[in-house]
Design a protein around this motif. Sequence first.
Motif, mmCIF file in Angstrom:
data_model
loop_
_atom_site.group_PDB
_atom_site.id
_atom_site.type_symbol
_atom_site.label_atom_id
_atom_site.label_comp_id
_atom_site.label_asym_id
_atom_site.label_seq_id
_atom_site.Cartn_x
_atom_site.Cartn_y
_atom_site.Cartn_z
ATOM 1 N N THR A 150 0.963 -1.237 -0.287
ATOM 2 C CA THR A 150 0.008 -0.085 0.044
ATOM 3 C C THR A 150 0.793 1.204 0.063
ATOM 4 O OG1 THR A 150 -0.081 -0.275 2.487
ATOM 5 C CG2 THR A 150 -1.839 -1.157 1.268
ATOM 6 N N LYS A 202 3.052 1.997 2.178
ATOM 7 C CA LYS A 202 3.262 2.373 3.334
ATOM 8 C C LYS A 202 4.561 1.878 3.993
ATOM 9 C CE LYS A 202 0.944 2.402 7.887
ATOM 10 N NZ LYS A 202 -0.095 1.840 8.640
ATOM 11 N N THR A 256 3.220 7.242 4.479
ATOM 12 C CA THR A 256 2.728 6.922 3.229
ATOM 13 C C THR A 256 3.245 7.798 2.141
ATOM 14 O OG1 THR A 256 0.557 6.429 4.399
ATOM 15 C CG2 THR A 256 0.460 6.588 1.970
#
Length: 335
Positions: free
Chosen positions: A70, A72, A115
């Motif tokens: 993701t 992240k 992020t």
Amino acid sequence: MKLFPVHSILWSSLLLVLLASQSGTDASNPDVCQDTRSYGSLERNSSKPVDHHTEIVKKIEDVVCRLYPTNKLNCSWPSILQEDIQLSVFISICDDKKAVFNFSSVDKGGPVSLTLLEQEISDVLILQLNVTQHDRWTAVIHTVKMSELEVLPPPTNISASVRDGSLTVKWSLPHSRETNDSSCFQYELDMGDQENPRQLDGEESYTEQNVDPNLTYKVRIRARKEEDCQEQPEWSDWSHTVIVEPSVHKLNIPVIISISLGIPMILLAVVLLVRYQRVSEVLFPPIPRPPPKYIYFLEKNETSNLFHTAPPTEPMEEITEVEDTEENHEKTLSN
């Protein structure tokens, strides 16, 4: 008199911030990417050793960073529980000696979670941890390739089926930012049978022999890179569960229609086979054959002897009897 301790605390805090900023200048500066460092290296800088120096340095050297599917980025380290110690974090991501991402945080005692944008995920991560205590500080710089931080997503396109007493599971390679080489991937397959998961290397399918088709199997799989392709790889999340239920034969409308039409056709075929001779005579009658004597004359071409014409009959003469009506009339009157 009571204000003095307050001013001392303020000046002490300001000094800590200045020291942390000074010691972290290299990592927070975009030019930090210009420095030549080997991947996986550790650099230690220190003024005077802080209290429990060896223990603290060991903790900030034990850093684990992971980059998840993701985008992240998580970096964590053991907690440093001392009130008079301040920890500062500086992160730079470099692309060909150019910083594409910078992050800094003062008094960050816990892990860092960020992020990233897709364009910020590049080649090298430089992480600097600064520990300050009064007028003393210690800094540790970690340099690592971003490819070493990758955590794979689970495999996709998972299918499972039971056939001929064997359970076959198939899947596709997990997506990786660095490689598509199937030999770089290791898998852990769980079939929900209360046994240890199967360890598979470089495979894209697995067949379990001698399974019970009357049982329900719950199949899931996860992946990670081989240690030859990544140091200290981490397992991905488990994939979604594929359920293989026992095969139960259920009558449905197409099956019922097939049976209804199939049985009469089979019976008709049996009848035709049993009475084949009679049916064949009706459908294909035999060709008439003349008697042998006719065949003989036909072969001799003497067809004139085959037929005898009857003699013509004489015409019968028609005789008409005529009576004299006048004479008879006179005889009648005289009487």
